[in-house]
Scaffold this motif. Structure first.
Motif, PDB file in Angstrom:
ATOM      1  N   GLU A  44       0.859  -1.276   0.103  1.00  0.00           N
ATOM      2  CA  GLU A  44      -0.037  -0.008  -0.049  1.00  0.00           C
ATOM      3  C   GLU A  44       0.893   1.463  -0.021  1.00  0.00           C
ATOM      4  OE1 GLU A  44      -2.141   0.686   3.425  1.00  0.00           O
ATOM      5  OE2 GLU A  44      -0.870  -0.725   4.943  1.00  0.00           O
ATOM      6  N   PHE A  45       2.271   1.169   0.126  1.00  0.00           N
ATOM      7  CA  PHE A  45       2.963   2.329   0.242  1.00  0.00           C
ATOM      8  C   PHE A  45       3.856   2.167  -1.105  1.00  0.00           C
ATOM      9  CE2 PHE A  45       2.019   1.428   4.862  1.00  0.00           C
ATOM     10  CZ  PHE A  45       1.545   2.882   5.196  1.00  0.00           C
ATOM     11  N   ALA A  46       3.703   1.524  -2.044  1.00  0.00           N
ATOM     12  CA  ALA A  46       4.574   1.291  -2.969  1.00  0.00           C
ATOM     13  C   ALA A  46       4.473   2.743  -3.896  1.00  0.00           C
ATOM     14  CB  ALA A  46       4.238   0.098  -3.796  1.00  0.00           C
ATOM     15  N   GLU A  47       3.497   3.500  -3.957  1.00  0.00           N
ATOM     16  CA  GLU A  47       3.503   4.448  -4.504  1.00  0.00           C
ATOM     17  C   GLU A  47       4.454   5.557  -4.308  1.00  0.00           C
ATOM     18  OE1 GLU A  47       0.181   7.205  -3.440  1.00  0.00           O
ATOM     19  OE2 GLU A  47      -0.461   5.135  -2.593  1.00  0.00           O
ATOM     20  N   PHE A  48       4.794   5.717  -3.061  1.00  0.00           N
ATOM     21  CA  PHE A  48       5.813   6.629  -2.706  1.00  0.00           C
ATOM     22  C   PHE A  48       7.080   6.543  -3.328  1.00  0.00           C
ATOM     23  CE2 PHE A  48       2.663   6.958   0.713  1.00  0.00           C
ATOM     24  CZ  PHE A  48       2.757   8.539   1.041  1.00  0.00           C
ATOM     25  N   ALA A  49       7.493   5.185  -3.813  1.00  0.00           N
ATOM     26  CA  ALA A  49       8.829   4.986  -4.425  1.00  0.00           C
ATOM     27  C   ALA A  49       8.788   4.485  -5.934  1.00  0.00           C
ATOM     28  CB  ALA A  49       9.569   3.873  -3.741  1.00  0.00           C
ATOM     29  N   GLU A  50       7.533   3.784  -6.277  1.00  0.00           N
ATOM     30  CA  GLU A  50       7.806   3.345  -7.696  1.00  0.00           C
ATOM     31  C   GLU A  50       7.080   4.302  -8.593  1.00  0.00           C
ATOM     32  OE1 GLU A  50       6.620  -0.718  -7.440  1.00  0.00           O
ATOM     33  OE2 GLU A  50       7.924  -1.144  -5.886  1.00  0.00           O
ATOM     34  N   LYS A 213      -2.045   6.643   6.798  1.00  0.00           N
ATOM     35  CA  LYS A 213      -2.749   6.471   5.759  1.00  0.00           C
ATOM     36  C   LYS A 213      -4.505   7.103   5.982  1.00  0.00           C
ATOM     37  CE  LYS A 213      -1.181   4.052   2.260  1.00  0.00           C
ATOM     38  NZ  LYS A 213      -1.250   4.576   0.864  1.00  0.00           N
ATOM     39  N   ASP A 214      -4.510   7.901   6.991  1.00  0.00           N
ATOM     40  CA  ASP A 214      -5.728   8.561   7.416  1.00  0.00           C
ATOM     41  C   ASP A 214      -5.849   9.773   6.982  1.00  0.00           C
ATOM     42  OD1 ASP A 214      -6.429   6.408   8.875  1.00  0.00           O
ATOM     43  OD2 ASP A 214      -5.845   7.163  10.858  1.00  0.00           O
ATOM     44  N   PHE A 215      -4.483  10.609   6.533  1.00  0.00           N
ATOM     45  CA  PHE A 215      -4.312  12.007   6.240  1.00  0.00           C
ATOM     46  C   PHE A 215      -5.155  12.157   4.766  1.00  0.00           C
ATOM     47  CE2 PHE A 215      -2.079  15.591   4.081  1.00  0.00           C
ATOM     48  CZ  PHE A 215      -2.520  16.335   4.939  1.00  0.00           C
ATOM     49  N   ASP A 424       3.480  12.009  16.917  1.00  0.00           N
ATOM     50  CA  ASP A 424       2.330  10.974  17.719  1.00  0.00           C
ATOM     51  C   ASP A 424       1.490  10.342  16.588  1.00  0.00           C
ATOM     52  OD1 ASP A 424       3.269  12.318  20.026  1.00  0.00           O
ATOM     53  OD2 ASP A 424       1.453  13.771  20.240  1.00  0.00           O
ATOM     54  N   ARG A 425       1.012  11.117  15.900  1.00  0.00           N
ATOM     55  CA  ARG A 425       0.112  10.253  14.827  1.00  0.00           C
ATOM     56  C   ARG A 425      -0.135  11.310  13.565  1.00  0.00           C
ATOM     57  NH1 ARG A 425      -3.159  11.385  19.107  1.00  0.00           N
ATOM     58  NH2 ARG A 425      -5.164  12.652  18.728  1.00  0.00           N
ATOM     59  N   LEU A 426      -0.825  10.691  12.659  1.00  0.00           N
ATOM     60  CA  LEU A 426      -1.649  11.700  11.550  1.00  0.00           C
ATOM     61  C   LEU A 426      -3.072  11.518  11.863  1.00  0.00           C
ATOM     62  CD1 LEU A 426       1.283  11.938  10.374  1.00  0.00           C
ATOM     63  CD2 LEU A 426       0.151  11.746   8.112  1.00  0.00           C
ATOM     64  N   CYS A 442      -0.660  19.613   3.278  1.00  0.00           N
ATOM     65  CA  CYS A 442       0.576  18.811   2.499  1.00  0.00           C
ATOM     66  C   CYS A 442       1.336  18.463   3.825  1.00  0.00           C
ATOM     67  CB  CYS A 442       1.038  19.615   1.578  1.00  0.00           C
ATOM     68  SG  CYS A 442       2.374  18.851   0.628  1.00  0.00           S
ATOM     69  N   VAL A 443       1.714  17.135   3.393  1.00  0.00           N
ATOM     70  CA  VAL A 443       2.562  16.335   4.178  1.00  0.00           C
ATOM     71  C   VAL A 443       4.051  16.182   3.207  1.00  0.00           C
ATOM     72  CG1 VAL A 443       3.635  14.896   6.057  1.00  0.00           C
ATOM     73  CG2 VAL A 443       1.308  15.839   6.220  1.00  0.00           C
ATOM     74  N   ILE A 444       5.162  16.543   3.645  1.00  0.00           N
ATOM     75  CA  ILE A 444       6.446  16.146   2.808  1.00  0.00           C
ATOM     76  C   ILE A 444       7.280  15.382   3.782  1.00  0.00           C
ATOM     77  CG2 ILE A 444       8.204  17.061   1.443  1.00  0.00           C
ATOM     78  CD1 ILE A 444       6.677  19.503   0.688  1.00  0.00           C
ATOM     79  N   PHE A 445       7.654  14.167   3.439  1.00  0.00           N
ATOM     80  CA  PHE A 445       8.546  13.296   4.173  1.00  0.00           C
ATOM     81  C   PHE A 445       9.926  13.343   3.608  1.00  0.00           C
ATOM     82  CE2 PHE A 445       4.328  11.179   4.729  1.00  0.00           C
ATOM     83  CZ  PHE A 445       4.449  11.345   6.095  1.00  0.00           C
TER      84      PHE A 445
END
Length: 613
Positions: A44-50, A213-215, A424-426, A442-445
């Motif tokens: 579910e997090f692959a989109e952040f890299a691929e 994933k809640d954001f 703590d959490r999103l 917007c959240v930028i990691f």
């Protein structure tokens, strides 16, 4: 370009009190889960890299063919591997790269403000050979990316390149004496030789924040910058953020370069910091044309050697050379040399005395950097939170002339999360830190890469299977097993670059070039000797591992004194199978290792390797 002397540093410091402060700052940030606190970018997090934000993936017919050499990775390490193979007379080279072009980290990382953090005249390889001179000391990312393309064109590597393709499995087939490579594009590529050049900064990671994933707003990783959302380009001008509240998570090297642009262009910027970076003066000067014209052949190799000797990975106190690079990477070496030279009888000083002096100079430099924060940042509470309380190499050193001053802007808020060991959490609307919710759009990691996590996460390949079903990730689980950090028994015709069991330099591209030259030599010799298979003998592999252990220096005291980060496995050190991000490196020194490899090649008998037809 001038040489320089020692830097003025404060002497009115209480070292014992600072030791206690360093220990307290470390303790409040320690987390029991170590590196596993980060999310792997798959499922579910692959989109952040691929997802490639730079090059659309165009449909193509799956490849089904035999090749001589497959180089996995098109960054600087892969380009150097391809270049040296071509120079050695091996022409059938195919670079397979997940991105849409060459460049590696410089292809993926195009965030606003991106620049090289090392002296560009050392870092950018093959400057003389390709007749290129960087425009300034710390080159912009776009300039380095263009040089990567220049390398690809110069050595004809575009001809066999396979872009927008990710290798999924690498499996040895004894019957045909080749590697089967399967990819996400349905390819079956059978390679005689495979060179693994996935870099240390190859794959992004995310902090394992509850509710990520809640954001409901916009999120992306800094290594996959979304200019469609922010507007602008790598030089800035993020005009679409003028009405946006932005959260930046991470204050490492990327965060330091990002903050000035985000602070200038966002409606409001919240910077979430667990551990501050040390941030020195940048002084990014344009290249002096008179200096460039005065350079003699061989100048880059000389400069790289000079940088290494003065850097924290150097060979000790230096009296026979001037510091050519003269920046924050070489300051400790300069100051220590001046301190030793000022002693009544420098020749009588023992190693323990010199190391004690080095520690004191480290404390002074870090105090100078903390006082720089005080002098620039107006708000005392913000300034205190931005002060780095740790030894110089506990966290990657940074430099910027704008970062600290950005926190004086009324639309920039530093949120220090050291006490709570992180966010703590999103929520749907924002980020909760220290019990307070910050609503953002917007959240930028800027949360870094898979550097010190499990090898399987760093390589981003599902399976690497050698002879008789031997799996590389299992084979190396409790420690690397190689000859010269390059090739491993049971994995014929497979070669590796990176931090494994070789020499280490603060200038990583010098390390990649050293490895590429050695790999190309072995492959070319195997081809010329009509050998179908080349791999190290088990005895040679064991002997190299024993030698690495024999010359190793125990760094655990330093590792376990540092604040948590990827330099020390998030504060846990490197026992029980956890290896340093530097690998089990050759502690006699980078250039000592270079001499060892050159002597091995000059002998010409390929000692320790088994060649079979």
């Amino acid at each position: 370009m001038t040489t320089c002397g020692p830097t003025d540093v404060p002497t009115d410091i209480d070292i014992d009190a600072l030791r206690e402060k360093y220990a307290a700052e470390r303790a409040k940030r320690l987390r029991p889960e170590g590196a596993s606190q980060y999310l792997e970018l798959k499922d579910e997090f692959a989109e952040f890299a691929e997802v490639d934000p730079h090059t659309p993936v165009t449909p193509r017919t799956p490849i089904n063919e035999d090749v001589e050499v497959a180089v996995l990775g098109g960054g600087i390490a892969g380009l150097l591997a391809g270049a040296y193979l071509k120079k050695a007379g091996v022409d059938d080279v195919h670079v397979i790269e997940m991105g849409g072009d060459f460049g590696g980290v410089w292809y993926w990382n195009r965030f606003p403000g991106i620049q090289c953090d090392n002296d560009a005249y050392c870092y950018i390889p093959m400057l003389e050979e390709l007749d290129f001179m960087p425009s300034k000391k710390f080159a912009d990312g776009a300039e380095i990316l263009e040089h990567c393309r220049r390398m690809g064109k110069h050595f004809g590597l575009y001809d066999g390149a396979i872009f927008s393709t990710q290798v999924r499995t690498v499996c040895w087939d004894d019957e045909i004496a080749r590697w089967h490579l399967s990819t996400n594009r349905g390819d079956d590529i059978r390679a005689r030789f495979v060179v693994m050049t996935q870099g240390s900064y190859n794959r992004p990671k995310l902090p394992g924040i509850p509710g990520i994933k809640d954001f409901k707003g916009h999120m992306f990783h800094s290594a996959r910058w979304d200019y469609d959302y922010t507007g602008g380009d790598a030089s800035g001008g993020l005009h679409k953020l003028h009405d946006k509240r932005v959260a930046l998570v991470g204050t490492g090297a990327t965060g330091v370069q990002l903050v000035p642009h985000l602070g200038r262009d966002s409606q409001h910027l919240y910077v979430f910091q667990r551990t501050p970076s040390s941030v020195d003066i940048r002084a990014n000067e344009p290249t002096d044309p008179q200096w460039a014209a005065s350079l003699k052949p061989g100048w880059q190799e000389e400069r790289k050697l000079n940088f290494h000797r003065w850097s924290p990975f150097g060979d000790g106190v230096i009296f026979d050379a001037e510091d050519q690079v003269c920046d924050f990477w070489t300051e400790l070496g300069r100051n220590l040399t001046a301190r030793v030279a000022a002693a009544e009888d420098p020749a009588s000083l023992g190693v323990e005395q010199i190391m004690a002096m080095r520690e004191e100079e480290d404390f002074k430099i870090m105090e100078r950097l903390r006082r720089r924060v005080e002098a620039i940042v107006d708000d005392p509470q913000t300034a205190e939170a931005l002060k780095p309380y740790y030894q110089f190499l506990c966290k990657r050193p940074c430099s910027s002339d704008e970062y600290l001053a950005t926190f004086n802007r009324p639309n920039v808020t530093l949120v220090d999360v050291a006490e709570s060991k992180g966010i703590d959490r999103l929520t749907e609307n924002g980020i909760v830190a220290n019990g307070v919710e910050y609503e953002v759009d917007c959240v930028i990691f800027a949360s870094g890469f898979e550097i010190s996590t499990e090898i399987s996460r760093r390589y981003a390949i599902d399976t690497i299977e050698g002879r008789d079903g031997l799996l590389l990730f299992d084979h190396w689980r409790d420690g690397f097993k190689t000859l010269h950090g390059i090739t491993s028994h049971g994995f014929p015709n497979q070669f590796h670059t990176g931090f494994i069991q070789g020499g280490v330099s603060a200038n990583t591209t010098a390390m990649f070039e050293q490895q590429a030259q050695h790999i190309a030599y072995i492959i070319a010799e195997a081809v010329q000797r009509n050998a179908t298979i080349v791999e190290p003998s088990l005895e040679a592999q064991e002997a190299w591992g024993a030698h690495i252990k024999e010359i190793a220096v125990d760094t655990s005291a330093f590792d376990l004194a540092c604040t948590p980060g990827y330099y020390n496995n998030e504060g846990r050190g490197f026992d029980q199978g956890h290896r340093s991000f530097l690998g089990d490196y050759y502690m006699a020194g980078f250039y000592a290792f270079d001499d060892l490899l050159k002597a091995w090649r000059e002998k010409g008998d390929l000692e320790g390797l088994e060649l079979r037809s």
